[in-house]
Every structure is written in C-alpha cells, then in structure tokens.
Scaffold this active site. Structure first.
Site, PDB file in Angstrom:
ATOM      1  N   GLY A  43      -6.138  -2.495  -4.614  1.00  0.00           N
ATOM      2  CA  GLY A  43      -4.923  -1.774  -4.225  1.00  0.00           C
ATOM      3  C   GLY A  43      -4.436  -2.308  -2.886  1.00  0.00           C
ATOM      4  O   GLY A  43      -4.724  -1.732  -1.834  1.00  0.00           O
ATOM      5  N   ALA A  44      -3.702  -3.423  -2.937  1.00  0.00           N
ATOM      6  CA  ALA A  44      -3.293  -4.086  -1.685  1.00  0.00           C
ATOM      7  C   ALA A  44      -1.965  -3.534  -1.180  1.00  0.00           C
ATOM      8  O   ALA A  44      -1.027  -4.272  -0.904  1.00  0.00           O
ATOM      9  CB  ALA A  44      -3.203  -5.591  -1.915  1.00  0.00           C
ATOM     10  N   ASN A 147      -5.642  10.554  -1.933  1.00  0.00           N
ATOM     11  CA  ASN A 147      -5.271  11.944  -1.713  1.00  0.00           C
ATOM     12  C   ASN A 147      -5.749  12.750  -2.910  1.00  0.00           C
ATOM     13  O   ASN A 147      -5.863  12.217  -4.005  1.00  0.00           O
ATOM     14  CB  ASN A 147      -3.739  12.063  -1.651  1.00  0.00           C
ATOM     15  CG  ASN A 147      -3.273  12.400  -0.261  1.00  0.00           C
ATOM     16  OD1 ASN A 147      -4.065  12.752   0.613  1.00  0.00           O
ATOM     17  ND2 ASN A 147      -1.975  12.300  -0.051  1.00  0.00           N
ATOM     18  N   ALA A 173      -0.026   4.559   7.545  1.00  0.00           N
ATOM     19  CA  ALA A 173       0.374   3.153   7.418  1.00  0.00           C
ATOM     20  C   ALA A 173       1.487   3.019   6.390  1.00  0.00           C
ATOM     21  O   ALA A 173       1.571   3.817   5.458  1.00  0.00           O
ATOM     22  CB  ALA A 173      -0.825   2.317   6.987  1.00  0.00           C
ATOM     23  N   LYS A 232      -7.672  19.683   2.497  1.00  0.00           N
ATOM     24  CA  LYS A 232      -6.503  18.795   2.539  1.00  0.00           C
ATOM     25  C   LYS A 232      -5.670  18.976   1.265  1.00  0.00           C
ATOM     26  O   LYS A 232      -4.441  18.984   1.312  1.00  0.00           O
ATOM     27  CB  LYS A 232      -6.972  17.339   2.691  1.00  0.00           C
ATOM     28  CG  LYS A 232      -5.825  16.398   2.958  1.00  0.00           C
ATOM     29  CD  LYS A 232      -6.275  15.022   3.418  1.00  0.00           C
ATOM     30  CE  LYS A 232      -5.059  14.118   3.551  1.00  0.00           C
ATOM     31  NZ  LYS A 232      -5.379  12.773   3.973  1.00  0.00           N
TER      32      LYS A 232
HETATM   33  N1  LIG Z   1      -0.295   5.200   3.521  1.00  0.00           N
HETATM   34  C1  LIG Z   1      -0.821   6.182   4.243  1.00  0.00           C
HETATM   35  O1  LIG Z   1      -0.468   6.383   5.422  1.00  0.00           O
HETATM   36  C2  LIG Z   1      -1.897   7.072   3.670  1.00  0.00           C
HETATM   37  C3  LIG Z   1      -2.512   8.010   4.515  1.00  0.00           C
HETATM   38  C4  LIG Z   1      -3.528   8.807   4.013  1.00  0.00           C
HETATM   39  C5  LIG Z   1      -3.907   8.688   2.683  1.00  0.00           C
HETATM   40  N2  LIG Z   1      -3.278   7.779   1.874  1.00  0.00           N
HETATM   41  C6  LIG Z   1      -3.706   7.697   0.478  1.00  0.00           C
HETATM   42  O2  LIG Z   1      -4.181   6.384   0.218  1.00  0.00           O
HETATM   43  C7  LIG Z   1      -3.886   6.018  -1.142  1.00  0.00           C
HETATM   44  C8  LIG Z   1      -3.115   4.698  -1.132  1.00  0.00           C
HETATM   45  O3  LIG Z   1      -1.886   4.919  -0.482  1.00  0.00           O
HETATM   46  P1  LIG Z   1      -0.927   3.733  -0.008  1.00  0.00           P
HETATM   47  O4  LIG Z   1       0.105   4.348   0.847  1.00  0.00           O
HETATM   48  O5  LIG Z   1      -1.719   2.605   0.502  1.00  0.00           O
HETATM   49  O6  LIG Z   1      -0.266   3.342  -1.420  1.00  0.00           O
HETATM   50  P2  LIG Z   1       0.554   2.012  -1.790  1.00  0.00           P
HETATM   51  O7  LIG Z   1       1.114   1.401  -0.555  1.00  0.00           O
HETATM   52  O8  LIG Z   1       1.456   2.377  -2.910  1.00  0.00           O
HETATM   53  O9  LIG Z   1      -0.588   1.033  -2.325  1.00  0.00           O
HETATM   54  C9  LIG Z   1      -1.210   1.168  -3.567  1.00  0.00           C
HETATM   55  C10 LIG Z   1      -1.459  -0.231  -4.088  1.00  0.00           C
HETATM   56  O10 LIG Z   1      -2.250  -0.170  -5.265  1.00  0.00           O
HETATM   57  C11 LIG Z   1      -1.772  -1.184  -6.137  1.00  0.00           C
HETATM   58  N3  LIG Z   1      -2.238  -0.932  -7.502  1.00  0.00           N
HETATM   59  C12 LIG Z   1      -1.925   0.092  -8.328  1.00  0.00           C
HETATM   60  N4  LIG Z   1      -2.550  -0.051  -9.513  1.00  0.00           N
HETATM   61  C13 LIG Z   1      -3.265  -1.194  -9.431  1.00  0.00           C
HETATM   62  C14 LIG Z   1      -4.111  -1.882 -10.337  1.00  0.00           C
HETATM   63  N5  LIG Z   1      -4.338  -1.413 -11.577  1.00  0.00           N
HETATM   64  N6  LIG Z   1      -4.689  -3.041  -9.935  1.00  0.00           N
HETATM   65  C15 LIG Z   1      -4.444  -3.534  -8.700  1.00  0.00           C
HETATM   66  N7  LIG Z   1      -3.659  -2.931  -7.782  1.00  0.00           N
HETATM   67  C16 LIG Z   1      -3.071  -1.767  -8.159  1.00  0.00           C
HETATM   68  C17 LIG Z   1      -0.280  -1.091  -5.986  1.00  0.00           C
HETATM   69  O11 LIG Z   1       0.328  -2.253  -6.492  1.00  0.00           O
HETATM   70  P3  LIG Z   1       1.846  -2.195  -7.061  1.00  0.00           P
HETATM   71  O12 LIG Z   1       2.714  -2.065  -5.868  1.00  0.00           O
HETATM   72  O13 LIG Z   1       1.945  -3.458  -7.805  1.00  0.00           O
HETATM   73  O14 LIG Z   1       1.923  -0.971  -7.928  1.00  0.00           O
HETATM   74  C18 LIG Z   1      -0.167  -0.970  -4.473  1.00  0.00           C
HETATM   75  O15 LIG Z   1      -0.205  -2.241  -3.865  1.00  0.00           O
HETATM   76  C19 LIG Z   1      -3.075   7.186  -1.717  1.00  0.00           C
HETATM   77  O16 LIG Z   1      -3.904   8.052  -2.442  1.00  0.00           O
HETATM   78  C20 LIG Z   1      -2.541   7.902  -0.487  1.00  0.00           C
HETATM   79  O17 LIG Z   1      -2.289   9.272  -0.700  1.00  0.00           O
HETATM   80  C21 LIG Z   1      -2.278   6.969   2.337  1.00  0.00           C
END
Ligand SMILES: NC(=O)c1ccc[n+]([C@@H]2O[C@H](COP(=O)([O-])OP(=O)(O)OC[C@H]3O[C@@H](n4cnc5c(N)ncnc54)[C@H](OP(=O)(O)O)[C@@H]3O)[C@@H](O)[C@H]2O)c1
Length: 375
Positions: A43-44, A147, A173, A232
């Site tokens: 999940g990049a 989450n 982020a 949470k």
């Molecule tokens: N960002 C924050 O500040 C934050 C803070 C606290 C908690 N979180 C939690 O952390 C988690 C990730 O959040 P995020 O903000 O980092 O999300 P994000 O930016 O949407 O990143 C998720 C990544 O996973 C990839 N992905 C999805 N399915 C995949 C698969 N089958 N194989 C390979 N890659 C795959 C997506 O690729 P595609 O774009 O190609 O779909 C995307 O690059 C969530 O549960 C969120 O609630 C985030």
C-alpha cells in the site's frame, strides 16, 4: 529521472541470506528477529510512503547498505510508473527504495516476505494481503495500520494472534503526487497485538519495535492496543460521516446546530452498542471526548471527507458500517448509525460517479488536503 526499478531492487533488498529459521516449521516466538529480515510495505499511499522513508532513513543511519525495505505495488503498470524513489517532506533528499509488482511475482521472483507492513485502506486490506499470501511463511509478521478494528480482528483470526500486530497512529500524511508524501502532522504510533497475553507478547512487541523506525515515528508499545482501537473506532464513528453529511471541517460540527445534535445522538448510541460488546472497554463520557477531539482537530478535514472529495471509496463500512454489524449481532437497534450509514452510501456513490464517467473506475491517488483524523 532514470527508472531503476524492477526485480533487481527486490533482490538488492534481499541480498542478506535468508535465515534458516525462516525456512523451517518454527512457529512465531519471542526469539529476537534478525535485522536482515527487512520489511515489505503493502500500500504505497500516504502512510506507506511515510513509513518506507522512515525505514530507509533508519537503514541509512545504521549503515545497512542497501535499504531493507521494499514497496509492494499492485501490478506491472504501477511498477512502471514508479520513479525508483520516494520523496518525503521530512527528508532533504529523495530516498531510493526498491519496489516490486505483486501481480506476476509468483512465477518470476523468489519473493519472501518476513515482515509485512500493510498500509492499504481498510476496505482493500483483505484482498491486498491475500494477493501476497503465497509469499508469507508461517513465521512472517503482519503489521496492520488501518483505521477501524474489523480488519485487525479478521486477520488476527485468519493468521493467528501471534503473527498479527496492529499500529494505531496519530501521524498525519497526504500525497502531493504519487510517491511524494507530505508528513503534515507529527504524531505517535502505538504498536500492539489483539489478544496479547503474557511475557511472550511483550517480548515479541519489543523485538518488533526494534525493527521499526521507533525514534523517527515515535513508536510506543501498547499492551492494550485493542482498547485504543475501540476508542478510536467510537470517536471516528461519531465524527467522520457527519463531516461528509455537513461537508465541513471537524471543528464546524460543533457550530452547526443540526450537526451538534446528531453528534450527541450518535455518541449515545455508540456507547450503548459498545457496552453490549464484552471485548470493548468502557467508553466513559464519549460526548466529552469527541468534543475535545473536535477542538484539537478543528481545522482538519476528516479522512472520510477527503475520500469523498476525491471520489474514492471511504472506510465507512469499517466505521459506522461495522458498528451496525456489531449492533445486529447483539440484536440491538441502532437507528442513528444506520441512518448516517445510509446517507453516507448515497453521498459516496454520487461522489464516485461524479469523478468517473463510468461510475466504476477507481480514481488514482493524490490529495490536495492537509489534514487527517489525528486522534
Ligand atoms: N494518511 C493519514 O494521515 C492516516 C492517518 C492515520 C491512519 N491512516 C490509516 O492508514 C491507512 C492508509 O491510509 P492512507 O492515507 O495511506 O491511504 P492511501 O493514501 O489511499 O494509500 C493506500 C494505498 O494502498 C494501495 N492499495 C490498495 N489496494 C492495494 C492492493 N491490492 N495492492 C497494492 N496496493 C494497494 C493504494 O493504491 P491505489 O491508489 O492504486 O488504489 C494506495 O496507494 C488507512 O486505513 C487510514 O485510515 C491514515
């Protein structure tokens, strides 16, 4: 920019000989984990890139030679679009991080995953982990950063309580562009295990923490991570969907009379449902906790609202959706959460359609918003 990606990077990340222990039938124990085991990040997106950079920087500091962290990308198309480097606002220069495409990896590469950090959205996590299942051994560790709580419970059941770890984080982020992450809010990260019991779990957590960028990302051990995740979940169920329904920043929920009323009713209902769940901790005064979070994060755009504004699926099924499932299992009515969930589904499908002519295409990432749910 040159594109030095592809399989070579995978091999570079795995030049350390595979410890014999990993190839035997040894079960997960509290034995120290060899540093060379390295990490694969699935999940990049924003979180994946943030953690990858922190890990690569730690490797640089510890003079590990080639990075001990690799990104797992969805497919060859995603790999072709990877510039070979990840940019993070915390670091002065981009970091070269190896990457590999999951699809097709089975036949072409001896991909062996020892430590998997999963940073997909909750709704994508089961499929994503299944897509690398062939590359996990009985000793591989799976660290989940989602989450919600449903996915952590499901994967803990599926892979065993000893192998699955959970991280709850208040770091924030967002992606300026693919593989270009802004660390918008410095926070903390808590590492724990559901069903953690006794000294074995303590030792497992300590040795895993040593493999994480503990200093850089303020990683702490939480022996009661379950309670943290339940709290949470409760707070996110109260706040996130309402920010979509009222299309507002967190703090505004307290100023819009209708939103404030819904918040209070949601808090009441969430508490009642969770009181009926034996594993859930006492919630105390949820309404006061929610108001505190809304004050502290007043300027934030919730992650759910960010998803909707970008025309992406939100994690709502793992928030209010999961709460409704829990209520059903207890034969309890939960009309307020159900109504919110229904409204969310309508708004979500409209947003997805608005961003895609077919209404089914998955838009690619990049967010203009700064803030997240940083409780
Ligand atoms: N960002 C924050 O500040 C934050 C803070 C606290 C908690 N979180 C939690 O952390 C988690 C990730 O959040 P995020 O903000 O980092 O999300 P994000 O930016 O949407 O990143 C998720 C990544 O996973 C990839 N992905 C999805 N399915 C995949 C698969 N089958 N194989 C390979 N890659 C795959 C997506 O690729 P595609 O774009 O190609 O779909 C995307 O690059 C969530 O549960 C969120 O609630 C985030």
């Amino acid at each position: 920019m040159a594109k030095p990606h592809h399989w070579d990077h995978l091999h570079a990340a795995q030049t350390a000989p595979v410890n014999a222990a990993y190839t035997t039938t040894m079960t997960l124990t509290d034995k120290p984990i060899p540093r060379a085991a390295g990490w694969h990040i699935l999940g990049a997106g924003a979180m994946g890139c943030l953690w990858a950079c922190a890990m690569a920087r730690q490797d640089e500091r510890q003079a590990m030679g080639s990075p001990q962290v690799s990104l797992l990308l969805r497919d060859q198309e995603a790999l072709a679009g990877y510039p070979g480097q990840v940019i993070c606002s915390d670091m002065e220069h981009p970091l070269s991080i190896p990457a590999v495409a999951i699809a097709g990896a089975d036949d072409q590469t001896p991909l062996q995953i020892h430590n998997l950090l999963v940073t997909t959205k909750a709704q994508d996590t089961l499929t994503a982990v299944a897509s690398v299942a062939n590359h996990l051994s009985t000793t591989s560790r799976i660290v989940l950063l989602q989450n919600g709580l449903k996915i952590q419970q499901q994967l803990t059941r599926l892979y065993g309580a000893e192998r699955v770890f959970c991280v709850s984080t208040s770091h924030g982020a967002w992606l300026k562009a693919p593989f270009d992450v802004v660390h918008a809010g410095n926070g903390d990260a808590w590492l724990g295990q559901l069903d953690a019991t006794g000294t074995c779990s303590r030792a497992r957590l300590q040795s895993l923490r040593q493999l994480l960028p503990a200093e850089q990302l303020n990683v702490h051990i939480d022996h009661d991570i379950g309670a943290r995740l339940w709290r949470k979940l409760a707070i996110n169920c109260a706040i996130n969907a309402l920010t979509v329904i009222h299309d507002c920043r967190n703090g505004e929920l307290l100023q819009i009379p209708e939103a404030r009323q819904s918040l209070s009713r949601l808090c009441d209902e969430i508490c009642k449902v969770l009181q009926a769940i034996p594993e859930a901790p006492p919630m105390g005064d949820l309404w006061t906790q929610v108001q505190h979070v809304l004050h502290v994060t007043a300027a934030n755009v919730s992650s759910t609202l960010q998803d909707i504004r970008r025309g992406r699926h939100s994690e709502i099924d793992h928030l209010n959706g999961y709460l409704c499932e829990l209520a059903s299992a207890q034969h309890m009515p939960c009309p307020v959460n159900r109504a919110v969930l229904q409204q969310m589904r309508v708004l979500e499908s409209r947003a997805i359609q608005a961003h895609s002519p077919t209404g089914s295409e998955r838009p690619r990432q990049s967010s203009p918003h700064r803030s997240t749910d940083r409780q």
